[in-house]
Write a protein that holds these residues in place. Structure first.
Motif, PDB file in Angstrom:
ATOM      1  N   ILE A 594       0.860  -1.180   0.000  1.00 45.80           N
ATOM      2  CA  ILE A 594       0.000   0.000   0.000  1.00 45.80           C
ATOM      3  C   ILE A 594       0.893   1.225   0.000  1.00 45.80           C
ATOM      4  O   ILE A 594       1.979   1.227   0.601  1.00 45.80           O
ATOM      5  N   HIS A 595       0.444   2.261  -0.697  1.00 47.36           N
ATOM      6  CA  HIS A 595       1.217   3.509  -0.724  1.00 47.36           C
ATOM      7  C   HIS A 595       0.266   4.695  -0.757  1.00 47.36           C
ATOM      8  O   HIS A 595      -0.726   4.700  -1.490  1.00 47.36           O
ATOM      9  N   ILE A 596       0.579   5.689   0.061  1.00 51.19           N
ATOM     10  CA  ILE A 596      -0.161   6.951   0.079  1.00 51.19           C
ATOM     11  C   ILE A 596       0.830   8.072  -0.208  1.00 51.19           C
ATOM     12  O   ILE A 596       1.869   8.175   0.460  1.00 51.19           O
ATOM     13  N   LYS A 597       0.527   8.873  -1.204  1.00 54.55           N
ATOM     14  CA  LYS A 597       1.429   9.970  -1.541  1.00 54.55           C
ATOM     15  C   LYS A 597       1.490  10.969  -0.404  1.00 54.55           C
ATOM     16  O   LYS A 597       0.476  11.267   0.251  1.00 54.55           O
ATOM     17  N   LYS A 598       2.682  11.506  -0.211  1.00 51.13           N
ATOM     18  CA  LYS A 598       2.907  12.442   0.885  1.00 51.13           C
ATOM     19  C   LYS A 598       4.197  13.200   0.607  1.00 51.13           C
ATOM     20  O   LYS A 598       5.038  12.753  -0.199  1.00 51.13           O
ATOM     21  N   PRO A 599       4.401  14.350   1.230  1.00 50.56           N
ATOM     22  CA  PRO A 599       5.703  15.019   1.120  1.00 50.56           C
ATOM     23  C   PRO A 599       6.791  14.112   1.690  1.00 50.56           C
ATOM     24  O   PRO A 599       6.644  13.588   2.802  1.00 50.56           O
ATOM     25  N   THR A 600       7.838  13.911   0.928  1.00 42.72           N
ATOM     26  CA  THR A 600       8.882  12.980   1.370  1.00 42.72           C
ATOM     27  C   THR A 600      10.218  13.362   0.757  1.00 42.72           C
ATOM     28  O   THR A 600      10.289  14.178  -0.177  1.00 42.72           O
ATOM     29  N   VAL A 601      11.271  12.761   1.273  1.00 43.80           N
ATOM     30  CA  VAL A 601      12.627  12.999   0.754  1.00 43.80           C
ATOM     31  C   VAL A 601      12.870  12.059  -0.414  1.00 43.80           C
ATOM     32  O   VAL A 601      12.475  10.886  -0.388  1.00 43.80           O
ATOM     33  N   ALA A 602      13.492  12.570  -1.454  1.00 43.84           N
ATOM     34  CA  ALA A 602      13.762  11.757  -2.638  1.00 43.84           C
ATOM     35  C   ALA A 602      14.759  10.654  -2.310  1.00 43.84           C
ATOM     36  O   ALA A 602      15.615  10.786  -1.426  1.00 43.84           O
ATOM     37  N   GLU A 603      14.619   9.532  -3.027  1.00 44.87           N
ATOM     38  CA  GLU A 603      15.543   8.414  -2.876  1.00 44.87           C
ATOM     39  C   GLU A 603      16.956   8.841  -3.312  1.00 44.87           C
ATOM     40  O   GLU A 603      17.133   9.749  -4.130  1.00 44.87           O
ATOM     41  N   THR A 604      17.965   8.144  -2.768  1.00 47.33           N
ATOM     42  CA  THR A 604      19.339   8.431  -3.212  1.00 47.33           C
ATOM     43  C   THR A 604      19.541   7.950  -4.646  1.00 47.33           C
ATOM     44  O   THR A 604      20.337   8.526  -5.390  1.00 47.33           O
ATOM     45  N   PHE A 605      18.791   6.911  -5.005  1.00 47.91           N
ATOM     46  CA  PHE A 605      18.831   6.445  -6.390  1.00 47.91           C
ATOM     47  C   PHE A 605      18.131   7.476  -7.274  1.00 47.91           C
ATOM     48  O   PHE A 605      17.100   8.025  -6.916  1.00 47.91           O
ATOM     49  N   ALA A 606      18.705   7.729  -8.461  1.00 45.77           N
ATOM     50  CA  ALA A 606      18.142   8.727  -9.362  1.00 45.77           C
ATOM     51  C   ALA A 606      18.005   8.137 -10.754  1.00 45.77           C
ATOM     52  O   ALA A 606      18.726   7.197 -11.146  1.00 45.77           O
ATOM     53  N   LEU A 607      17.064   8.681 -11.488  1.00 47.50           N
ATOM     54  CA  LEU A 607      16.931   8.344 -12.906  1.00 47.50           C
ATOM     55  C   LEU A 607      17.733   9.364 -13.713  1.00 47.50           C
ATOM     56  O   LEU A 607      17.565  10.570 -13.548  1.00 47.50           O
ATOM     57  N   ASN A 608      18.586   8.810 -14.587  1.00 46.89           N
ATOM     58  CA  ASN A 608      19.411   9.692 -15.416  1.00 46.89           C
ATOM     59  C   ASN A 608      19.733   8.978 -16.721  1.00 46.89           C
ATOM     60  O   ASN A 608      19.174   7.914 -17.022  1.00 46.89           O
ATOM     61  N   GLU A 609      20.635   9.508 -17.457  1.00 44.37           N
ATOM     62  CA  GLU A 609      20.947   8.944 -18.781  1.00 44.37           C
ATOM     63  C   GLU A 609      21.632   7.593 -18.683  1.00 44.37           C
ATOM     64  O   GLU A 609      21.708   6.866 -19.679  1.00 44.37           O
ATOM     65  N   ASP A 610      22.077   7.215 -17.463  1.00 52.52           N
ATOM     66  CA  ASP A 610      22.681   5.890 -17.301  1.00 52.52           C
ATOM     67  C   ASP A 610      21.621   4.787 -17.278  1.00 52.52           C
ATOM     68  O   ASP A 610      21.912   3.637 -17.633  1.00 52.52           O
ATOM     69  N   ASN A 611      20.411   5.095 -16.833  1.00 53.82           N
ATOM     70  CA  ASN A 611      19.381   4.050 -16.738  1.00 53.82           C
ATOM     71  C   ASN A 611      18.120   4.386 -17.530  1.00 53.82           C
ATOM     72  O   ASN A 611      17.135   3.672 -17.448  1.00 53.82           O
ATOM     73  N   VAL A 714       9.885   8.593  -4.474  1.00 56.95           N
ATOM     74  CA  VAL A 714      10.187   9.844  -5.167  1.00 56.95           C
ATOM     75  C   VAL A 714      11.649   9.799  -5.596  1.00 56.95           C
ATOM     76  O   VAL A 714      12.538   9.526  -4.778  1.00 56.95           O
ATOM     77  N   VAL A 715      11.862  10.038  -6.878  1.00 53.22           N
ATOM     78  CA  VAL A 715      13.230  10.008  -7.413  1.00 53.22           C
ATOM     79  C   VAL A 715      13.498  11.294  -8.177  1.00 53.22           C
ATOM     80  O   VAL A 715      12.583  11.917  -8.731  1.00 53.22           O
ATOM     81  N   LYS A 716      14.776  11.685  -8.186  1.00 56.18           N
ATOM     82  CA  LYS A 716      15.192  12.825  -8.980  1.00 56.18           C
ATOM     83  C   LYS A 716      15.498  12.353 -10.395  1.00 56.18           C
ATOM     84  O   LYS A 716      16.103  11.300 -10.590  1.00 56.18           O
ATOM     85  N   THR A 717      15.076  13.138 -11.369  1.00 56.44           N
ATOM     86  CA  THR A 717      15.253  12.759 -12.770  1.00 56.44           C
ATOM     87  C   THR A 717      16.066  13.832 -13.479  1.00 56.44           C
ATOM     88  O   THR A 717      15.719  15.021 -13.422  1.00 56.44           O
ATOM     89  N   THR A 718      17.137  13.369 -14.130  1.00 49.50           N
ATOM     90  CA  THR A 718      18.014  14.283 -14.881  1.00 49.50           C
ATOM     91  C   THR A 718      18.189  13.718 -16.282  1.00 49.50           C
ATOM     92  O   THR A 718      18.617  12.565 -16.452  1.00 49.50           O
ATOM     93  N   HIS A 719      17.813  14.528 -17.305  1.00 46.10           N
ATOM     94  CA  HIS A 719      17.971  14.060 -18.684  1.00 46.10           C
ATOM     95  C   HIS A 719      17.953  15.268 -19.611  1.00 46.10           C
ATOM     96  O   HIS A 719      17.213  16.236 -19.383  1.00 46.10           O
ATOM     97  N   SER A 720      18.727  15.183 -20.681  1.00 48.80           N
ATOM     98  CA  SER A 720      18.867  16.313 -21.589  1.00 48.80           C
ATOM     99  C   SER A 720      17.659  16.490 -22.498  1.00 48.80           C
ATOM    100  O   SER A 720      17.367  17.608 -22.928  1.00 48.80           O
ATOM    101  N   THR A 721      16.935  15.401 -22.809  1.00 46.53           N
ATOM    102  CA  THR A 721      15.818  15.522 -23.752  1.00 46.53           C
ATOM    103  C   THR A 721      14.741  16.465 -23.228  1.00 46.53           C
ATOM    104  O   THR A 721      14.365  17.423 -23.912  1.00 46.53           O
ATOM    105  N   PRO A 722      14.207  16.256 -22.038  1.00 48.16           N
ATOM    106  CA  PRO A 722      13.245  17.236 -21.525  1.00 48.16           C
ATOM    107  C   PRO A 722      13.928  18.431 -20.875  1.00 48.16           C
ATOM    108  O   PRO A 722      13.261  19.387 -20.477  1.00 48.16           O
TER     109      PRO A 722
END
Length: 1199
Positions: A594-611, A714-722
């Motif tokens: 179960i998951h309920i959205k809430k203000p939270t700290v982003a994961e240390t894992f991030a989405l970027n051009e490597d994945n 919650v993950v941080k996303t870094t990518h050049s396309t957007p």
């Protein structure tokens, strides 16, 4: 439930059979995932990886069920209750007592168990019994005392015990009929045509729902909770009504985390004021014999034995407890000690035996269920008369327990106590109540006004039902306030300074819903109320507060209080639960999470051009996916459990989304089936709107390494396309594309969606036009006035209200809908008004003394109107944005007509005597008769007009023929016989000249001052006399002229008192001494007093002083003569004094207004005190025949 179109996201596993509403894995495209994510943002999205969860459970229910109804179906889906709810029952047994057909016995089931309990029972919407948790007893309302017998509840365990009190009377209710697994109620009610007019009553119960397993305390027994995460877990694990997930298939850590989040206190929620309670006036008569002593004993019983009669499987009885009835009004409460026997688990019943007033034979007074492992009802209120008692089973002479192991005789006697009630409410007075909530920091403002109750002879006790409690976690007490006795039911509104709500009682809990009020007015407020509690700024003030000292409350973040309709597929029910917390339930890695959205700290894992592989798919939301208004439905317990609605934000508040959408109004309708509170529904609607409008949906192909990010994180996303650098997103789910790559669905992280500042938005923003908004409801009708009228229709008098209104000024106003509420009845649509009505409409067939309330809903030319729910609208709710107009209909019914044929007339010379028949006692507000002597049968030709309170009159007329027209007039100036011409008016004729001589001589001889004012008959010393009235004072009003009146003793001055009915009055200030104001002949020459004459002086006095009267000193032999004392009730009261025949005049004759000696320091007040006149009188020997008895004359003729 979520809006139509919400998809069912699939995550982690393929699911599903065709036709279940979920796409199969391997066929989900990037566009599909993006669309589903966009539509489902902020909604409950579920994923099921088992065939059962998505399959039908039989035939679906047809439409929405009415859970308040009663049924008797043998094949039906029982619902499941979580949290608090009110629900009807499905009867599984119904029959009348074989020996007394007036008594009805029934058993009804209402939910799957195990519930926590039932707190209240209602019949046709009226509370008939309330469970007192502290004393563990059912308290039956006095209106139903003698009509409600045994009450027993089964919580719904699989080993529910048998309802033996049903089985003892009805063989068909066999021992194996136990409704195992079903929460149920068994009752006996006696038919009463006044209380149960519809026949078999509709029974509803207020339930605290299922006990839940809490993984945070895994070793504890299940306990009551409405925590949203725990409710979701129970439904997920439910074998009988839920998803049937196995424990090894559940990620309990996620439920622990979200249970903690759901339990968090939300600070700053607006705290609602209490609703109104429901008072009733009561006798509280004790049906046990006054002065008698009653004895009680108990015995233990096994219901599972092979024996079922009272003389076996029962212990010997205990010692006796006794109670004496010391008052005719009161109640006996019998308490039973909890069994301590080592074999108490074999006790299934406890029988309570009572003697009649003779104190010898014992009869069964009450039978209790007993479960050694559960809470038990161990006390009851006994108000059973001896007559009903002796109809119960008698206690057997020998009792034996033959079940092994043996249970010992109860070690202690029951404890009966008698509570006497002495009602101190004032007969003929009205009372209203208000409630406040409080905590250690302060209190709310006073809640809604209760309906008014009126104390009458024999009923001087107020009993309060449905005292509101708060769902706010911060509230620790609530208090009751009451008006003093009022003359009229709305005096608290019309005269709040005189009739304020004063402190009565405080409950040191947030649970008590009943109270018995016997408190006198003098004990209210600073008198300490009924409990003498100290007052203070943060405690209970003396007077009910109009403003709150605590304005923000505390609520658990997410709960579920509602009824699950098990005729629906489980996915629908699960969505109904989850949506009340905007939560998601999904299968990930073979585990349900179960998951309920809430203000939270982003994961240390991030989405970027490597994945991230690429192939971005952005969805630009359209009008079907966005909204600037949310209209949320919820269950409103303040409106009899009906569906109610709240719109967020309010139309008058700033709406930035509306501005962003170019002021194109987009409203999204959503439904919260487990919300019973307006502010909770508002907060959830706010979060929903923020998430829908702010969450940008994205789908993108990712590498397998991206699966480290769990769904809901919650993950941080870094990518050049957007062009994003560290932009935060929620992971919504993963899917497999046709080319075997992985797609991730993301939504933009927006922590401000949960910020409570949006609940208190700014005022409206400025616009570039002076015109009102075209897509907003027009302003209300600005002014309304009311007038009472009556008219004739088909020979029937009809009362009506004339309503004059001013049209709204908005150019977009088209019409207004008028809703009317009479007294405290339901709101009803009445009519539609527009410009064609010219500002007037009428309400016909209204009732005198009834108060009518009006709401005008303006509708624009585009059809936009204000929100209004007739079922739940409370005119006393401070949050109402609609104006409520009210009008109380006065006395507009004319008195009955004077029947012309009942008028008898006699004529002697020019003297006329008329008498007529009229039942004055049948007209409670009768004032006087108006007599017209006319030249024809129309009122406009009258030659003489006068009034009288008697049913006869005598007068003189000159020669001629006249018609006599008589009207009865009440205190509201309503008149009878208004038709003109006056049909069948009697006539009479005066022949010849009027008498003269002696009569004229009397007038001129005896009266040399003042003006003649007619004659009147009176009786003095048993002799009928004729009195000629002569006004001798030129200006009789003290308030305008005091000439001739002197302050003799004391200080007299002009004074405006609190009760003044005129600008000035007289106040006397002296203590312990007599005070006078008097008129003397020396100061007032118009007082012409002559020897051998009779005089009478009268005055109208209004005073609160107790020793005020009129006196005269005219004759030296007789001395001072006094009138009776004026009544000290501050109303107009006439006092008069008659002189004897004056033989020896005083040198200075005088008449006095006298206030005699009172306690020191007490003032005397006389509001607008007037000596209206004094009369010269004489004993008439000329006309002694003018007596009332002369009435035997023919109609229309004279003697």
């Amino acid at each position: 439930m979520p809006p139509a179109g919400a998809g069912v996201a699939v995550a982690g596993a393929a699911a599903a059979s065709a036709g279940t509403g979920a796409a199969a894995a391997g066929t989900i495209t990037a566009a599909t995932l993006a669309t589903q994510a966009a539509i489902g943002f902020g909604l409950s999205a579920l994923s099921f990886g088992i065939q059962y969860a998505l399959s039908d459970k039989g035939t679906f229910g047809s439409g929405e069920q009415n859970f308040q109804a009663n049924g008797s179906s043998t094949e039906t889906y029982l619902p499941t209750i979580y949290g608090k709810a009110e629900i009807g029952m499905n009867r599984i047994f119904l029959d009348t007592d074989p020996k007394n057909k007036d008594w009805l016995y029934f058993v009804g089931v209402f939910a799957h168990g195990i519930i926590d309990g039932v707190t209240k029972i209602k019949a046709d919407g009226d509370t008939i019994a309330t469970y007192n948790k502290s004393s563990k007893k059912w308290e039956v309302d006095e209106d139903y005392t003698g009509l409600v017998g045994t009450i027993q509840i089964r919580r719904g365990s699989d080993n529910s015990s048998h309802y033996s009190f049903i089985g003892d009377k009805f063989k068909e209710w066999s021992d194996d009929r136990r409704a195992r697994g079903c929460a149920s109620i068994a009752m006996a009610v006696k038919y009463d045509q006044d209380k149960f007019r519809g026949g078999i009553p509709r029974i509803t119960v207020v339930v605290k729902g299922n006990r839940l397993y809490d993984p945070r305390v895994p070793n504890d027994a299940k306990a009551y909770s409405n925590n949203l995460a725990l409710v979701s877990l129970d439904y997920l694990r439910g074998k009988r009504y839920g998803i049937r997930a196995l424990d090894e298939e559940i990620d309990f850590d996620s439920f622990i985390a979200e249970a903690n989040h759901s339990d968090e206190t939300v600070e700053g929620d607006p705290l609602e004021a209490p609703v109104k309670c429901k008072p009733r006036i009561r006798k509280m008569d004790c049906k046990l014999e006054y002065g008698a002593t009653y004895y009680y004993k108990i015995s233990y019983l096994s219901a599972y034995s092979e024996n079922s009669t009272y003389d076996q499987d029962q212990t010997a009885v205990s010692a006796a407890g006794s109670v004496t009835i010391t008052n005719k009004k009161g109640r006996v409460t019998v308490a039973i000690a909890t069994p301590t026997d080592t074999n108490k688990e074999y006790i299934d019943k406890i029988n309570v035996w009572r003697t009649d007033s003779a104190g010898t034979d014992y009869y069964l007074a009450r039978e209790f269920d007993y479960n050694s492992e559960d809470e038990n009802e161990l006390s009851f209120v006994d108000n059973m008369s001896d007559e009903d008692l002796v109809k119960q089973p008698a206690r057997p002479g020998t009792l034996a327990w033959d079940t092994s192991p043996v249970v010992s005789t109860p070690p202690s006697a029951p404890t009966p106590t008698f509570t006497a009630y002495t009602g101190n409410l004032t007969v003929g007075k009205y009372y209203r109540y208000k409630i406040i909530f409080g905590n250690a920091n302060g209190h709310t403002q006073g809640g809604g006004r209760s309906k008014a109750i009126k104390a009458v002879k024999g009923k001087k006790i107020g009993r309060l039902f449905d005292i509101p409690t708060s769902d706010d976690k911060s509230i620790t007490w609530h208090a009751v306030y009451r008006t003093p006795g009022m003359d009229n039911p709305d005096d608290d509104v019309d005269n709040p300074a005189i009739y304020p709500y004063k402190y009565l009682y405080t409950f040191d809990d947030n649970e008590t819903e009943e109270y018995i009020d016997v408190t006198a007015d003098t004990s209210l407020g600073s008198g300490g109320g009924a409990d003498g509690r100290p007052k203070g700024a943060t405690l209970t003030p003396d007077t009910c507060p109009e403003t709150a000292t605590i304005t923000s409350g505390q609520q658990a973040r997410y709960i579920f209080d509602g009824i699950i309709d098990n005729s629906k597929v489980v996915i629908t029910n699960a969505e109904d639960i989850l949506f009340c917390g905007l939560a998601r339930l999904f299968l990930e890695g073979g585990k349900w999470r179960i998951h309920i959205k809430k203000p939270t700290v982003a994961e240390t894992f991030a989405l970027n051009e490597d994945n991230i592989i690429g192939d971005w798919d952005f969805t630009l939301p359209g009008a079907d996916m966005l909204c600037n208004y949310v209209r949320a439905s919820y269950t409103n317990p303040r409106a009899n459990e009906q569906t109610d609605y709240v719109t967020f934000p309010p139309k008058e508040n700033l709406n930035q989304y509306l501005i962003d959408h170019n002021r194109f109004e987009i409203t999204r309708d959503i439904e919260f089936r487990g919300v019973r509170d307006k502010r909770r529904a508002t907060r959830l609607a706010m979060i929903y709107r923020n998430l829908v409008n702010q969450a940008i949906p994205v789908a993108v192909k990712v590498k397998e390494s991206a699966l480290k990010a769990r769904i809901g994180s919650v993950v941080k996303t870094t990518h050049s396309t957007p062009g994003w650098s560290g932009k935060k997103f929620w992971i919504e789910g993963y899917g497999i594309a046709p080319d075997a790559t992985i797609y991730a669905t993301l939504t933009e992280y927006f922590d401000a969606a949960f910020d409570l500042q949006y609940l208190n938005a700014d005022p409206p923003d400025d616009t570039d036009t002076n015109l009102p908004e075209a897509n907003a409801a027009p302003d209300e009708v600005p002014a309304v006035t009311f007038a009472d009228e009556r008219y004739e229709s088909n020979r029937r008098t009809i009362a009506r209200i004339k309503c004059s209104f001013t049209n709204p000024t908005s150019p977009f106003w088209d019409y207004s809908e008028v809703y009317i509420q009479k007294n405290a009845e339901d709101w009803e649509y009445y009519t539609q008004i527009d410009k064609v009505d010219s500002g007037v409409f009428y309400v016909d067939n209204v009732q005198e003394d009834a108060t009518y309330y009006f709401v005008f809903l303006s509708v624009s030319t585009l059809g936009v109107r204000e929100e209004f729910n007739a079922a739940s609208f409370d005119k006393d709710d401070a949050e109402n944005h609609l104006t409520v107009w009210d009008h109380t209909v006065g006395n507009i019914t004319a008195p009955p007509d004077v029947i012309p044929s009942s008028i008898n007339i006699s004529v002697t010379d020019n003297q006329v005597m008329a008498a007529w028949e009229y039942e004055i006692g049948d007209v409670p507000d009768f004032d006087y008769f108006e007599v017209y002597v006319c030249t024809d049968n129309t009122y406009g030709t009258y030659k003489k007009r006068f009034s009288t309170k008697a049913t006869y009159a005598y007068f003189t007329m000159p020669e001629g023929t006249y018609f006599l027209l008589i009207q009865a007039v009440d205190t509201a100036a309503n008149r009878s016989n208004t038709a003109s011409p006056y049909e069948n008016a009697p006539s009479f004729t005066i022949e010849g000249a009027p008498i003269s001589g002696t009569w004229a001589t009397i007038i001129t001889t005896n009266f040399s001052a003042g003006s003649h004012d007619g004659t009147e008959e009176y009786n003095s010393g048993g002799v009928d006399r004729l009195r000629v009235k002569q006004n001798m004072l030129v200006n009789p009003s003290f308030s305008t002229n005091l000439t001739g009146w002197q302050a003799v003793v004391g200080t007299w001055a002009r004074y405006t008192s609190y009760y003044a009915s005129a600008p000035a009055s007289l106040q006397g200030k002296a203590s312990g001494t007599n005070m006078y104001i008097e008129a003397r002949t020396s100061a007032n020459p118009s007082m012409h007093i002559e020897q051998n004459k009779w005089y009478i002086f009268t005055a109208k006095v209004s005073t609160y002083s107790s020793n005020v009267r009129l006196s005269m000193a005219l004759d030296t032999i007789v001395g001072e003569v006094h009138s009776n004392y004026a009544v000290n009730n501050n109303n107009w009261n006439e006092v008069s004094v008659i002189s004897p025949t004056l033989a020896s005049l005083e040198t200075t004759p005088k008449v006095r207004l006298k206030r005699e000696s009172e306690n020191p320091g007490r003032d005397a007040y006389f509001d607008d005190c007037k000596f209206t006149r004094f009369h010269a009188t004489y004993q008439s020997a000329i006309y002694p025949m003018f007596r009332k008895e002369i009435t035997k004359v023919k109609f229309g003729k004279h003697l």
